[in-house]
Write a protein that holds these residues in place. Structure first.
Motif, mmCIF file in Angstrom:
data_model
loop_
_atom_site.group_PDB
_atom_site.id
_atom_site.type_symbol
_atom_site.label_atom_id
_atom_site.label_comp_id
_atom_site.label_asym_id
_atom_site.label_seq_id
_atom_site.Cartn_x
_atom_site.Cartn_y
_atom_site.Cartn_z
ATOM 1 N N HIS A 1 -3.672 -6.239 1.115
ATOM 2 C CA HIS A 1 -4.939 -5.628 0.736
ATOM 3 C C HIS A 1 -4.864 -4.158 0.363
ATOM 4 C CE1 HIS A 1 -6.942 -9.051 3.222
ATOM 5 N NE2 HIS A 1 -6.660 -9.428 1.989
ATOM 6 N N VAL A 2 -3.973 -3.414 0.950
ATOM 7 C CA VAL A 2 -3.878 -1.975 0.643
ATOM 8 C C VAL A 2 -2.781 -1.694 -0.381
ATOM 9 C CG1 VAL A 2 -3.437 0.326 1.568
ATOM 10 C CG2 VAL A 2 -4.840 -1.289 2.872
ATOM 11 N N ILE A 3 -1.543 -2.129 -0.091
ATOM 12 C CA ILE A 3 -0.420 -1.845 -0.979
ATOM 13 C C ILE A 3 -0.658 -2.443 -2.363
ATOM 14 C CG2 ILE A 3 2.060 -2.100 -1.360
ATOM 15 C CD1 ILE A 3 1.351 -0.255 0.978
ATOM 16 N N TYR A 4 -1.068 -3.707 -2.413
ATOM 17 C CA TYR A 4 -1.290 -4.342 -3.706
ATOM 18 C C TYR A 4 -2.467 -3.725 -4.448
ATOM 19 C CZ TYR A 4 2.001 -8.041 -2.292
ATOM 20 O OH TYR A 4 3.123 -8.748 -1.899
ATOM 21 N N ALA A 5 -3.500 -3.300 -3.713
ATOM 22 C CA ALA A 5 -4.630 -2.627 -4.376
ATOM 23 C C ALA A 5 -4.169 -1.326 -5.016
ATOM 24 C CB ALA A 5 -5.747 -2.364 -3.369
ATOM 25 N N ALA A 6 -3.313 -0.569 -4.331
ATOM 26 C CA ALA A 6 -2.793 0.679 -4.894
ATOM 27 C C ALA A 6 -1.987 0.406 -6.153
ATOM 28 C CB ALA A 6 -1.946 1.402 -3.853
ATOM 29 N N GLU A 7 -1.216 -0.686 -6.151
ATOM 30 C CA GLU A 7 -0.401 -1.015 -7.317
ATOM 31 C C GLU A 7 -1.252 -1.337 -8.541
ATOM 32 O OE1 GLU A 7 2.194 -4.159 -6.111
ATOM 33 O OE2 GLU A 7 3.471 -2.854 -4.882
ATOM 34 N N VAL A 8 -2.468 -1.830 -8.324
ATOM 35 C CA VAL A 8 -3.370 -2.148 -9.432
ATOM 36 C C VAL A 8 -4.205 -0.937 -9.830
ATOM 37 C CG1 VAL A 8 -5.403 -3.503 -10.093
ATOM 38 C CG2 VAL A 8 -3.478 -4.610 -8.944
ATOM 39 N N PHE A 9 -4.770 -0.234 -8.840
ATOM 40 C CA PHE A 9 -5.716 0.831 -9.149
ATOM 41 C C PHE A 9 -5.053 2.150 -9.553
ATOM 42 C CE2 PHE A 9 -8.921 -1.834 -7.055
ATOM 43 C CZ PHE A 9 -10.007 -1.614 -7.896
ATOM 44 N N ASN A 10 -3.902 2.478 -8.989
ATOM 45 C CA ASN A 10 -3.250 3.744 -9.352
ATOM 46 C C ASN A 10 -2.981 3.850 -10.852
ATOM 47 O OD1 ASN A 10 -1.281 4.589 -6.355
ATOM 48 N ND2 ASN A 10 -3.477 4.676 -6.753
ATOM 49 N N PRO A 11 -2.460 2.820 -11.515
ATOM 50 C CA PRO A 11 -2.258 2.922 -12.967
ATOM 51 C C PRO A 11 -3.561 3.078 -13.756
ATOM 52 C CG PRO A 11 -0.894 1.173 -12.063
ATOM 53 C CD PRO A 11 -1.837 1.585 -10.973
#
Length: 305
Positions: A105-115
């Motif tokens: 929920h956190v790591i994968y969200a960062a991988e999507v939202f950061n870009p």
């Protein structure tokens, strides 16, 4: 032999001293070696309100889920320098208030939202055990954590290149419960507080509920207000069939907010069940319909301004 032993001690002290010298607020640790956390901050210096003494040690399993959280913290994932939009989403992982599914929920969200130029702030809120109170008590305790997280991010907004008026909260399952609880129960801060963090407002600028859960109940327990933030809900029509979160609750949340005139959007999918909002890389890559919710949310939220 003695000279070698002295060299070993000197080497250990050289390596350890920078860590020991760090302020306590910079030593919150998320033990995910494959995904190092750029910044971690405990929400409070010292023991937080309602701290459980003699709590068991915090643990993390091989799937990246964290348990036994007694000292809440945030971890900051910023977009590449120069690409940020100023928006930040405080993400509350799910896990039934008993653990935090941090990687999913956190790591994968960062991988999507950061870009996309959006910062992700992982909220490591308290779980049970070690807290062993009632459902209402764990909600009240974690609400303190969510409020403090919003205040802390708002205080650091300029330092982290964020817009203090674009700080929202998102949560999966039990984390969605927490996000909705905050959307209904925030405060504007205490201007007389001696702690500067407590002077900040805890009202999120938006709230996102993903497979929002409340102990499998069908009715909403949240009492929203006219000044509640805009709410974006993601839910699957096949959730709740085998546990999870029945579809009736997000529909009731939507109806309650519409009556109050609060902007709300319910994005429904016929697939995904209780993992509807999970941004698992394979799902994102294959174009799994619910994995498109970040773009749907950003488009909707921008249309409000």
């Amino acid at each position: 032999m003695k000279a070698s032993f002295r060299f070993y001690i000197l080497l250990c002290m050289t390596l350890l001293f920078p860590v020991l010298a760090l302020p306590s607020t910079l030593t919150a640790e998320i033990k995910d070696a494959q995904n190092p956390v750029p910044k971690s901050l405990f929400l409070w210096d010292g023991a937080p309100p309602g701290f459980q003494k003699e709590a068991p040690p915090e643990t993390i399993n091989d799937r990246g889920a964290i348990s036994n959280v007694s000292r809440p913290a945030i971890s900051v994932f910023l977009p590449p320098q120069g690409t940020g939009t100023g928006m930040a989403i405080i993400v509350c992982a799910g896990g039934g208030y008993g653990s935090l599914d941090w990687k999913t929920h956190v790591i994968y969200a960062a991988e999507v939202f950061n870009p996309l130029g959006v910062a992700v702030i992982g909220l490591k809120y308290r779980t049970r055990p070690p807290f062993r109170g009632s459902n209402e008590q764990i909600q009240a305790l974690t609400l303190l954590d969510a409020k403090r997280a919003v205040r802390l991010v708002r205080q650091h907004a300029k330092e982290w290149g964020l817009d203090s008026h674009q700080i929202g909260i998102a949560g999966y399952s039990a984390g969605g419960n927490l996000a909705m609880n905050l959307a209904a129960s925030f405060d504007r801060g205490d201007p007389q507080a001696t702690d500067p963090v407590e002077r900040e407002s805890s009202r999120p600028d938006f709230a996102i509920g993903l497979a929002t859960w409340h102990w499998r109940q069908k009715t909403s327990p949240f009492t929203f207000r006219k000044d509640s933030p805009p709410v974006f809900l993601v839910h699957a029509t096949n959730d709740g069939i085998k546990g999870g979160a029945p579809i009736e609750m997000p529909k009731e949340i939507e109806a309650d907010l519409l009556k109050l005139g609060v902007p709300v959007k319910l994005a429904l999918f016929d697939v995904g069940a209780h993992g509807v909002g999970n941004l698992i890389p394979q799902r994102v890559k294959r174009g799994f319909p619910p994995a498109k919710w970040p773009e749907l949310f950003l488009s909707w939220y921008q249309s409000l301004n």
